[in-house]
Scaffold this motif. Structure first.
Motif, PDB file in Angstrom:
ATOM      1  N   LEU A 211      43.108  32.806  24.352  1.00  0.00           N
ATOM      2  CA  LEU A 211      44.283  33.586  23.971  1.00  0.00           C
ATOM      3  C   LEU A 211      43.935  34.620  22.915  1.00  0.00           C
ATOM      4  CD1 LEU A 211      46.908  30.685  23.766  1.00  0.00           C
ATOM      5  CD2 LEU A 211      46.201  32.043  25.753  1.00  0.00           C
ATOM      6  N   ASP A 212      44.796  35.625  22.814  1.00  0.00           N
ATOM      7  CA  ASP A 212      44.617  36.723  21.873  1.00  0.00           C
ATOM      8  C   ASP A 212      45.548  36.521  20.682  1.00  0.00           C
ATOM      9  OD1 ASP A 212      44.216  39.074  20.524  1.00  0.00           O
ATOM     10  OD2 ASP A 212      44.657  40.389  22.222  1.00  0.00           O
ATOM     11  N   ALA A 213      44.972  36.398  19.492  1.00  0.00           N
ATOM     12  CA  ALA A 213      45.787  36.166  18.300  1.00  0.00           C
ATOM     13  C   ALA A 213      46.703  37.340  18.007  1.00  0.00           C
ATOM     14  CB  ALA A 213      44.878  35.899  17.092  1.00  0.00           C
ATOM     15  N   ALA A 214      46.320  38.545  18.401  1.00  0.00           N
ATOM     16  CA  ALA A 214      47.160  39.714  18.144  1.00  0.00           C
ATOM     17  C   ALA A 214      48.368  39.750  19.075  1.00  0.00           C
ATOM     18  CB  ALA A 214      46.342  41.002  18.293  1.00  0.00           C
ATOM     19  N   ARG A 215      48.232  39.166  20.268  1.00  0.00           N
ATOM     20  CA  ARG A 215      49.318  39.174  21.246  1.00  0.00           C
ATOM     21  C   ARG A 215      49.446  37.785  21.857  1.00  0.00           C
ATOM     22  NH1 ARG A 215      47.171  44.888  23.845  1.00  0.00           N
ATOM     23  NH2 ARG A 215      47.612  46.167  21.997  1.00  0.00           N
ATOM     24  N   PRO A 216      49.919  36.831  21.088  1.00  0.00           N
ATOM     25  CA  PRO A 216      49.899  35.434  21.544  1.00  0.00           C
ATOM     26  C   PRO A 216      50.795  35.159  22.742  1.00  0.00           C
ATOM     27  CG  PRO A 216      51.086  35.650  19.460  1.00  0.00           C
ATOM     28  CD  PRO A 216      50.434  36.964  19.713  1.00  0.00           C
ATOM     29  N   LYS A 217      52.036  35.650  22.734  1.00  0.00           N
ATOM     30  CA  LYS A 217      52.958  35.333  23.833  1.00  0.00           C
ATOM     31  C   LYS A 217      52.502  35.962  25.140  1.00  0.00           C
ATOM     32  CE  LYS A 217      57.077  34.734  20.934  1.00  0.00           C
ATOM     33  NZ  LYS A 217      58.461  35.200  20.673  1.00  0.00           N
ATOM     34  N   GLY A 218      52.174  37.237  25.086  1.00  0.00           N
ATOM     35  CA  GLY A 218      51.762  37.929  26.300  1.00  0.00           C
ATOM     36  C   GLY A 218      50.474  37.364  26.876  1.00  0.00           C
ATOM     37  N   SER A 219      49.501  37.080  26.019  1.00  0.00           N
ATOM     38  CA  SER A 219      48.225  36.557  26.511  1.00  0.00           C
ATOM     39  C   SER A 219      48.382  35.146  27.084  1.00  0.00           C
ATOM     40  CB  SER A 219      47.186  36.566  25.388  1.00  0.00           C
ATOM     41  OG  SER A 219      47.567  35.707  24.325  1.00  0.00           O
ATOM     42  N   ALA A 220      49.300  34.343  26.512  1.00  0.00           N
ATOM     43  CA  ALA A 220      49.528  32.995  27.043  1.00  0.00           C
ATOM     44  C   ALA A 220      50.159  33.061  28.432  1.00  0.00           C
ATOM     45  CB  ALA A 220      50.423  32.209  26.093  1.00  0.00           C
ATOM     46  N   ARG A 221      51.124  33.956  28.622  1.00  0.00           N
ATOM     47  CA  ARG A 221      51.761  34.088  29.937  1.00  0.00           C
ATOM     48  C   ARG A 221      50.751  34.558  30.977  1.00  0.00           C
ATOM     49  NH1 ARG A 221      53.496  38.038  33.072  1.00  0.00           N
ATOM     50  NH2 ARG A 221      52.896  39.612  31.526  1.00  0.00           N
ATOM     51  N   LYS A 222      49.948  35.548  30.616  1.00  0.00           N
ATOM     52  CA  LYS A 222      48.956  36.066  31.559  1.00  0.00           C
ATOM     53  C   LYS A 222      47.889  35.019  31.868  1.00  0.00           C
ATOM     54  CE  LYS A 222      49.511  40.857  30.033  1.00  0.00           C
ATOM     55  NZ  LYS A 222      48.845  42.042  29.398  1.00  0.00           N
ATOM     56  N   TYR A 223      47.542  34.231  30.875  1.00  0.00           N
ATOM     57  CA  TYR A 223      46.512  33.218  31.089  1.00  0.00           C
ATOM     58  C   TYR A 223      46.984  32.149  32.075  1.00  0.00           C
ATOM     59  CZ  TYR A 223      42.920  29.735  30.108  1.00  0.00           C
ATOM     60  OH  TYR A 223      41.907  28.823  30.231  1.00  0.00           O
ATOM     61  N   ARG A 224      48.262  31.822  32.028  1.00  0.00           N
ATOM     62  CA  ARG A 224      48.806  30.856  32.997  1.00  0.00           C
ATOM     63  C   ARG A 224      48.676  31.392  34.425  1.00  0.00           C
ATOM     64  NH1 ARG A 224      51.783  26.445  31.838  1.00  0.00           N
ATOM     65  NH2 ARG A 224      52.179  26.007  29.625  1.00  0.00           N
ATOM     66  N   ILE A 225      49.007  32.653  34.618  1.00  0.00           N
ATOM     67  CA  ILE A 225      48.877  33.263  35.943  1.00  0.00           C
ATOM     68  C   ILE A 225      47.417  33.263  36.378  1.00  0.00           C
ATOM     69  CG2 ILE A 225      49.230  35.382  37.266  1.00  0.00           C
ATOM     70  CD1 ILE A 225      51.551  36.046  35.413  1.00  0.00           C
ATOM     71  N   TYR A 226      46.550  33.580  35.445  1.00  0.00           N
ATOM     72  CA  TYR A 226      45.111  33.600  35.716  1.00  0.00           C
ATOM     73  C   TYR A 226      44.627  32.219  36.158  1.00  0.00           C
ATOM     74  CZ  TYR A 226      40.102  33.830  34.606  1.00  0.00           C
ATOM     75  OH  TYR A 226      38.732  33.749  34.651  1.00  0.00           O
ATOM     76  N   LEU A 227      45.059  31.176  35.467  1.00  0.00           N
ATOM     77  CA  LEU A 227      44.638  29.819  35.809  1.00  0.00           C
ATOM     78  C   LEU A 227      45.124  29.418  37.203  1.00  0.00           C
ATOM     79  CD1 LEU A 227      44.908  27.385  32.763  1.00  0.00           C
ATOM     80  CD2 LEU A 227      42.884  28.291  33.889  1.00  0.00           C
ATOM     81  N   HIS A 228      46.351  29.786  37.538  1.00  0.00           N
ATOM     82  CA  HIS A 228      46.874  29.475  38.868  1.00  0.00           C
ATOM     83  C   HIS A 228      45.963  30.069  39.945  1.00  0.00           C
ATOM     84  CE1 HIS A 228      50.679  27.391  38.314  1.00  0.00           C
ATOM     85  NE2 HIS A 228      50.994  28.209  37.322  1.00  0.00           N
ATOM     86  N   GLY A 229      45.592  31.322  39.770  1.00  0.00           N
ATOM     87  CA  GLY A 229      44.748  31.984  40.765  1.00  0.00           C
ATOM     88  C   GLY A 229      43.354  31.390  40.840  1.00  0.00           C
ATOM     89  N   VAL A 230      42.750  31.118  39.698  1.00  0.00           N
ATOM     90  CA  VAL A 230      41.395  30.563  39.683  1.00  0.00           C
ATOM     91  C   VAL A 230      41.372  29.172  40.319  1.00  0.00           C
ATOM     92  CG1 VAL A 230      39.528  29.790  38.181  1.00  0.00           C
ATOM     93  CG2 VAL A 230      40.681  31.937  37.706  1.00  0.00           C
ATOM     94  N   ALA A 231      42.395  28.366  40.062  1.00  0.00           N
ATOM     95  CA  ALA A 231      42.463  27.032  40.662  1.00  0.00           C
ATOM     96  C   ALA A 231      42.545  27.127  42.184  1.00  0.00           C
ATOM     97  CB  ALA A 231      43.661  26.269  40.113  1.00  0.00           C
ATOM     98  N   ARG A 232      43.319  28.079  42.682  1.00  0.00           N
ATOM     99  CA  ARG A 232      43.420  28.255  44.130  1.00  0.00           C
ATOM    100  C   ARG A 232      42.091  28.709  44.711  1.00  0.00           C
ATOM    101  NH1 ARG A 232      49.206  31.477  43.884  1.00  0.00           N
ATOM    102  NH2 ARG A 232      50.503  29.651  43.363  1.00  0.00           N
ATOM    103  N   MET A 233      41.400  29.652  44.032  1.00  0.00           N
ATOM    104  CA  MET A 233      40.099  30.107  44.503  1.00  0.00           C
ATOM    105  C   MET A 233      39.100  28.953  44.540  1.00  0.00           C
ATOM    106  SD  MET A 233      40.303  33.337  45.211  1.00  0.00           S
ATOM    107  CE  MET A 233      41.976  32.991  45.764  1.00  0.00           C
ATOM    108  N   SER A 234      39.175  28.081  43.558  1.00  0.00           N
ATOM    109  CA  SER A 234      38.261  26.946  43.505  1.00  0.00           C
ATOM    110  C   SER A 234      38.470  26.003  44.683  1.00  0.00           C
ATOM    111  CB  SER A 234      38.448  26.182  42.186  1.00  0.00           C
ATOM    112  OG  SER A 234      37.614  25.044  42.131  1.00  0.00           O
ATOM    113  N   LEU A 235      39.716  25.699  45.001  1.00  0.00           N
ATOM    114  CA  LEU A 235      39.993  24.783  46.108  1.00  0.00           C
ATOM    115  C   LEU A 235      39.699  25.438  47.456  1.00  0.00           C
ATOM    116  CD1 LEU A 235      43.244  23.033  44.844  1.00  0.00           C
ATOM    117  CD2 LEU A 235      40.861  22.302  44.638  1.00  0.00           C
TER     118      LEU A 235
END
Length: 376
Positions: A211-235
């Motif tokens: 996460l980005d300390a300068a933009r905590p809320k936005g980076s957390a939301r984007k990171y969740r989307i990123y994790l969803h996609g990476v998990a699907r690519m892995s499976l």
């Protein structure tokens, strides 16, 4: 002619991947060096990006020309392969050179001096973690069940001996007696593949959020989307590997010819997860930083700059991490879409010791590992 075209294609692929790598990282992590948001477009950063791109292209052109000259002059494909491997090493050294130059400029310029530094932690990743997308595991499981069913149907008609199973290939020159274990090795490997990819995906979902300390809320939301996609690519990667094993099983059971075409077909599906991961990474960026901001997120600024002292725990251009005070075991590396282990944690050394034991046992023949054979 085929060898020349293969060498040129390999050199072009390595060069393109090397050129793309810096663009995949967060803007605040050019070449694995943490910089403030205000320094993203600093002349020093831009100069290093241009220098890296220029020298990488020159290295790719030189390697391609040398490969062609060696194949035409010496007629040995192995020399062209060595040149291609040398290009990969050269690209890594150029990346590391840019890392060192930028890190020196950052220290000399005091880019973090006088700024409030800190880190951000989102506890919802523990209380409400990103769930494993079980539905994306269905293709791999369906392929495994299909392979097992074909094996069960074919088992009674198998000859007394079978070709030696090599993982994604078979070797007819080394026959072995037909036993249930020998006949159903592809299905066993498929089940192991599913378990490995499942474990890797779970580890990824539980890795420390980037996460980005300068933009905590936005980076957390984007990171969740990123994790969803990476998990699907892995499976989906598990589905690709199990499909490759099914093709190898067809050759093992005599349902497909032991030809170069079928051997190539057993490897081609592996390109799907690689291409998919690259496309996803280029689309959303590492940690999701390329995703568009929601209304209000573009103005988010906590007034805190990501803590600078974590640079001293990263080595080899952001690929190796060691921090005894950090409880995290797995975390995102600063080099592409990769994970790394915290070498300062005792559990990491236990994992490495286990891997070393497996390698030693395989070296001395105590256990058999999948082998890779040529397509000739």
């Amino acid at each position: 002619m085929t060898i020349i075209l293969t060498s040129l294609a390999a050199a072009a692929m390595i060069t393109c991947v090397a050129l793309v790598m810096p663009a995949l990282a967060r803007p605040t992590l050019p070449f694995g060096v943490r910089v403030p948001h205000e320094r993203i477009a600093d002349p020093v950063v831009l100069a290093q990006r241009r220098a890296y791109a220029r020298t990488t292209i020159l290295a790719g052109v030189a390697a391609a020309a040398l490969s062609v000259a060696l194949v035409i002059g010496a007629g040995r494909a192995s020399l062209a392969g060595m040149t291609t491997a040398g290009l990969g090493v050269a690209c890594l050294l150029l990346y590391y050179r840019a890392h060192r130059q930028l890190r020196h400029a950052k220290r000399a310029g005091g880019w973090h001096e006088g700024r409030r530094q800190g880190v951000t932690v989102d506890t919802t990743f523990r209380t409400d973690p990103v769930r494993l997308p079980w539905v994306w595991l269905i293709p791999a499981m369906a392929i495994t069940l299909t392979t097992t069913g074909l094996g069960w149907w074919r088992y009674g008609a198998l000859p007394a001996t079978l070709p030696h199973f090599l993982g994604l290939d078979v070797d007819a020159t080394q026959p072995e007696p037909t036993t249930p274990i020998a006949a159903f090795q592809p299905a066993i490997f498929q089940a192991a593949t599913i378990l490995v990819f499942l474990a890797m995906t779970l580890v990824l979902l539980r890795a420390r959020p980037d996460l980005d300390a300068a933009r905590p809320k936005g980076s957390a939301r984007k990171y969740r989307i990123y994790l969803h996609g990476v998990a699907r690519m892995s499976l989906l990667g598990a589905a690709s590997v199990t499909f490759c094993l099914m093709i190898a099983a067809l050759q093992l059971w005599g349902l497909a010819a032991l030809s170069s075409a079928w051997r190539a077909a057993a490897y081609l599906p592996l390109a799907a997860p690689v291409v998919g991961a690259l496309v996803w990474e280029m689309r959303v960026g590492h940690g999701g930083h390329r995703l568009p901001a929601l209304p209000g997120e573009e103005r988010e600024d906590s007034g805190i700059t990501q803590r600078d002292d974590d640079d001293r725990h990263w080595f080899f251009a952001g690929t190796v991490y060691a921090n005894r005070r950090d409880p995290a075991i797995v975390l995102h590396a600063r080099f592409g879409q990769t994970l790394t282990l915290n070498l300062g944690h005792p559990v990491t050394w236990a994992i490495l010791a286990l891997l070393a034991v497996v390698v030693l046992l395989a070296t001395f023949g105590a256990i058999d590992l999948p082998q890779r054979d040529s397509l000739s």
